[in-house]
Design a protein around this motif. Sequence first.
Motif, PDB file in Angstrom:
ATOM      1  N   GLY A 187       2.173  -5.865  -6.893  1.00 41.47           N
ATOM      2  CA  GLY A 187       3.561  -6.108  -6.534  1.00 41.47           C
ATOM      3  C   GLY A 187       4.449  -4.990  -7.034  1.00 41.47           C
ATOM      4  O   GLY A 187       3.985  -4.054  -7.684  1.00 41.47           O
ATOM      5  N   LEU A 188       5.722  -5.098  -6.726  1.00 38.87           N
ATOM      6  CA  LEU A 188       6.685  -4.066  -7.086  1.00 38.87           C
ATOM      7  C   LEU A 188       7.473  -4.454  -8.334  1.00 38.87           C
ATOM      8  O   LEU A 188       8.044  -5.546  -8.400  1.00 38.87           O
ATOM      9  CB  LEU A 188       7.673  -3.850  -5.940  1.00 38.87           C
ATOM     10  CG  LEU A 188       7.094  -3.356  -4.616  1.00 38.87           C
ATOM     11  CD1 LEU A 188       8.136  -3.470  -3.512  1.00 38.87           C
ATOM     12  CD2 LEU A 188       6.614  -1.936  -4.740  1.00 38.87           C
ATOM     13  N   THR A 189       7.512  -3.545  -9.293  1.00 37.19           N
ATOM     14  CA  THR A 189       8.397  -3.722 -10.444  1.00 37.19           C
ATOM     15  C   THR A 189       9.822  -3.454  -9.966  1.00 37.19           C
ATOM     16  O   THR A 189      10.027  -2.952  -8.848  1.00 37.19           O
ATOM     17  CB  THR A 189       8.053  -2.737 -11.564  1.00 37.19           C
ATOM     18  OG1 THR A 189       8.269  -1.403 -11.072  1.00 37.19           O
ATOM     19  CG2 THR A 189       6.616  -2.899 -12.049  1.00 37.19           C
ATOM     20  N   ARG A 190      10.794  -3.743 -10.792  1.00 36.59           N
ATOM     21  CA  ARG A 190      12.185  -3.463 -10.408  1.00 36.59           C
ATOM     22  C   ARG A 190      12.366  -1.973 -10.120  1.00 36.59           C
ATOM     23  O   ARG A 190      13.044  -1.596  -9.166  1.00 36.59           O
ATOM     24  CB  ARG A 190      13.148  -3.924 -11.486  1.00 36.59           C
ATOM     25  CG  ARG A 190      14.600  -3.639 -11.071  1.00 36.59           C
ATOM     26  CD  ARG A 190      15.634  -4.252 -11.972  1.00 36.59           C
ATOM     27  NE  ARG A 190      15.625  -5.688 -11.743  1.00 36.59           N
ATOM     28  CZ  ARG A 190      15.694  -6.582 -12.724  1.00 36.59           C
ATOM     29  NH1 ARG A 190      15.784  -6.212 -13.962  1.00 36.59           N
ATOM     30  NH2 ARG A 190      15.700  -7.865 -12.465  1.00 36.59           N
ATOM     31  N   GLU A 191      11.745  -1.126 -10.917  1.00 37.28           N
ATOM     32  CA  GLU A 191      11.869   0.321 -10.715  1.00 37.28           C
ATOM     33  C   GLU A 191      11.249   0.746  -9.376  1.00 37.28           C
ATOM     34  O   GLU A 191      11.840   1.523  -8.627  1.00 37.28           O
ATOM     35  CB  GLU A 191      11.189   1.060 -11.876  1.00 37.28           C
ATOM     36  CG  GLU A 191      11.322   2.569 -11.803  1.00 37.28           C
ATOM     37  CD  GLU A 191      10.635   3.245 -12.977  1.00 37.28           C
ATOM     38  OE1 GLU A 191       9.967   4.268 -12.738  1.00 37.28           O
ATOM     39  OE2 GLU A 191      10.750   2.743 -14.111  1.00 37.28           O
ATOM     40  N   GLN A 192      10.053   0.239  -9.067  1.00 34.87           N
ATOM     41  CA  GLN A 192       9.403   0.562  -7.791  1.00 34.87           C
ATOM     42  C   GLN A 192      10.209   0.017  -6.616  1.00 34.87           C
ATOM     43  O   GLN A 192      10.339   0.678  -5.583  1.00 34.87           O
ATOM     44  CB  GLN A 192       7.982  -0.012  -7.749  1.00 34.87           C
ATOM     45  CG  GLN A 192       7.013   0.674  -8.680  1.00 34.87           C
ATOM     46  CD  GLN A 192       5.708  -0.105  -8.772  1.00 34.87           C
ATOM     47  OE1 GLN A 192       5.690  -1.326  -8.942  1.00 34.87           O
ATOM     48  NE2 GLN A 192       4.604   0.628  -8.662  1.00 34.87           N
ATOM     49  N   PHE A 193      10.733  -1.185  -6.778  1.00 33.86           N
ATOM     50  CA  PHE A 193      11.536  -1.805  -5.729  1.00 33.86           C
ATOM     51  C   PHE A 193      12.780  -0.962  -5.473  1.00 33.86           C
ATOM     52  O   PHE A 193      13.142  -0.690  -4.328  1.00 33.86           O
ATOM     53  CB  PHE A 193      11.913  -3.229  -6.153  1.00 33.86           C
ATOM     54  CG  PHE A 193      12.566  -4.040  -5.082  1.00 33.86           C
ATOM     55  CD1 PHE A 193      11.803  -4.732  -4.158  1.00 33.86           C
ATOM     56  CD2 PHE A 193      13.946  -4.143  -5.018  1.00 33.86           C
ATOM     57  CE1 PHE A 193      12.407  -5.505  -3.170  1.00 33.86           C
ATOM     58  CE2 PHE A 193      14.556  -4.912  -4.047  1.00 33.86           C
ATOM     59  CZ  PHE A 193      13.783  -5.594  -3.121  1.00 33.86           C
ATOM     60  N   SER A 194      13.423  -0.533  -6.549  1.00 35.72           N
ATOM     61  CA  SER A 194      14.621   0.290  -6.440  1.00 35.72           C
ATOM     62  C   SER A 194      14.301   1.610  -5.738  1.00 35.72           C
ATOM     63  O   SER A 194      15.049   2.059  -4.867  1.00 35.72           O
ATOM     64  CB  SER A 194      15.198   0.554  -7.830  1.00 35.72           C
ATOM     65  OG  SER A 194      16.366   1.322  -7.748  1.00 35.72           O
ATOM     66  N   LYS A 195      13.185   2.204  -6.100  1.00 33.81           N
ATOM     67  CA  LYS A 195      12.764   3.465  -5.471  1.00 33.81           C
ATOM     68  C   LYS A 195      12.501   3.258  -3.977  1.00 33.81           C
ATOM     69  O   LYS A 195      12.904   4.066  -3.148  1.00 33.81           O
ATOM     70  CB  LYS A 195      11.513   4.005  -6.159  1.00 33.81           C
ATOM     71  CG  LYS A 195      11.069   5.356  -5.669  1.00 33.81           C
ATOM     72  CD  LYS A 195       9.860   5.851  -6.445  1.00 33.81           C
ATOM     73  CE  LYS A 195       9.361   7.166  -5.905  1.00 33.81           C
ATOM     74  NZ  LYS A 195       8.155   7.614  -6.601  1.00 33.81           N
ATOM     75  N   GLN A 223       0.836  -1.205   0.000  1.00 31.04           N
ATOM     76  CA  GLN A 223       0.000   0.000   0.000  1.00 31.04           C
ATOM     77  C   GLN A 223       0.865   1.247   0.000  1.00 31.04           C
ATOM     78  O   GLN A 223       0.599   2.197  -0.744  1.00 31.04           O
ATOM     79  CB  GLN A 223      -0.929   0.011   1.218  1.00 31.04           C
ATOM     80  CG  GLN A 223      -2.109  -0.912   1.092  1.00 31.04           C
ATOM     81  CD  GLN A 223      -2.944  -0.945   2.372  1.00 31.04           C
ATOM     82  OE1 GLN A 223      -2.508  -0.510   3.436  1.00 31.04           O
ATOM     83  NE2 GLN A 223      -4.141  -1.499   2.257  1.00 31.04           N
ATOM     84  N   GLN A 224       1.894   1.266   0.839  1.00 35.69           N
ATOM     85  CA  GLN A 224       2.774   2.436   0.909  1.00 35.69           C
ATOM     86  C   GLN A 224       3.493   2.678  -0.409  1.00 35.69           C
ATOM     87  O   GLN A 224       3.794   3.811  -0.760  1.00 35.69           O
ATOM     88  CB  GLN A 224       3.788   2.283   2.039  1.00 35.69           C
ATOM     89  CG  GLN A 224       3.183   2.448   3.407  1.00 35.69           C
ATOM     90  CD  GLN A 224       4.188   2.247   4.523  1.00 35.69           C
ATOM     91  OE1 GLN A 224       5.324   1.822   4.307  1.00 35.69           O
ATOM     92  NE2 GLN A 224       3.764   2.550   5.744  1.00 35.69           N
ATOM     93  N   ALA A 225       3.746   1.626  -1.139  1.00 35.70           N
ATOM     94  CA  ALA A 225       4.419   1.753  -2.438  1.00 35.70           C
ATOM     95  C   ALA A 225       3.431   1.955  -3.577  1.00 35.70           C
ATOM     96  O   ALA A 225       3.839   2.086  -4.727  1.00 35.70           O
ATOM     97  CB  ALA A 225       5.259   0.508  -2.701  1.00 35.70           C
ATOM     98  N   SER A 226       2.137   2.000  -3.259  1.00 34.48           N
ATOM     99  CA  SER A 226       1.081   2.117  -4.276  1.00 34.48           C
ATOM    100  C   SER A 226       1.223   1.036  -5.343  1.00 34.48           C
ATOM    101  O   SER A 226       1.153   1.310  -6.534  1.00 34.48           O
ATOM    102  CB  SER A 226       1.092   3.507  -4.916  1.00 34.48           C
ATOM    103  OG  SER A 226       0.883   4.502  -3.950  1.00 34.48           O
ATOM    104  N   ALA A 227       1.443  -0.177  -4.889  1.00 26.96           N
ATOM    105  CA  ALA A 227       1.656  -1.301  -5.802  1.00 26.96           C
ATOM    106  C   ALA A 227       0.732  -2.439  -5.406  1.00 26.96           C
ATOM    107  O   ALA A 227       1.075  -3.252  -4.563  1.00 26.96           O
ATOM    108  CB  ALA A 227       3.111  -1.739  -5.755  1.00 26.96           C
ATOM    109  N   GLU A 228      -0.431  -2.495  -6.013  1.00 25.61           N
ATOM    110  CA  GLU A 228      -1.422  -3.503  -5.663  1.00 25.61           C
ATOM    111  C   GLU A 228      -0.953  -4.923  -5.949  1.00 25.61           C
ATOM    112  O   GLU A 228      -1.087  -5.816  -5.119  1.00 25.61           O
ATOM    113  CB  GLU A 228      -2.722  -3.255  -6.428  1.00 25.61           C
ATOM    114  CG  GLU A 228      -3.486  -2.029  -5.985  1.00 25.61           C
ATOM    115  CD  GLU A 228      -4.717  -1.803  -6.837  1.00 25.61           C
ATOM    116  OE1 GLU A 228      -5.289  -2.794  -7.332  1.00 25.61           O
ATOM    117  OE2 GLU A 228      -5.081  -0.636  -7.013  1.00 25.61           O
TER     118      GLU A 228
END
Length: 177
Positions: free
Chosen positions: A150-158, A143-148
């Motif tokens: 899951g996290l892409t590599r870019e979101q994970f890196s961020k 939720q905090q990552a706004s990723a319903e």
Amino acid sequence: MGQAMSFGLTQYDVEDLVRYSKDCFTQGEIEALYQRFRSRDRGHKGYISAEEFMNIPELSINPLAHRLERIFESVNFKDFVLLLSAFSTRAAVEDKVHLIFAVYDSDGDGLVSADDMELMLRQLAGSTLSDGDLRKLVSRALQQASAEKGLTREQFSKAMRNTDLGAMCVSIDASMF
């Protein structure tokens, strides 16, 4: 330069591996790693098996060692250097995050999903978290990552951008070999 070294690598090979590791290892460290790799490569096949990989004490004590084992099932020396370079104090944060992402993406679909996170956190936390607490933690993180999904590599890196990855470093002491 270019002369064959007594343990199987030429000067060119060593220099190439230093570049391949993005200068995470010096020439002396590459040579020490090669000696260590050769000592683990039973039968001198040119690669180490998952079992041989898990017999490396510095890696086998890692709670995610079995996941690393699956990522690098049969590791040749070049892949071995690449894997270990992410643990170097000289490794770029992005290289460390890339490896962490590959470890967490347990199904290899390019997305760190809730299932992937639960699996990794269970391996890290053991039985210290209940299933309910684990699901809440994963849900909150997504939720905090706004990723319903899951996290892409870019979101994970961020998400990892401000994380101290200093504990992910392993010193390569040539005298250990």
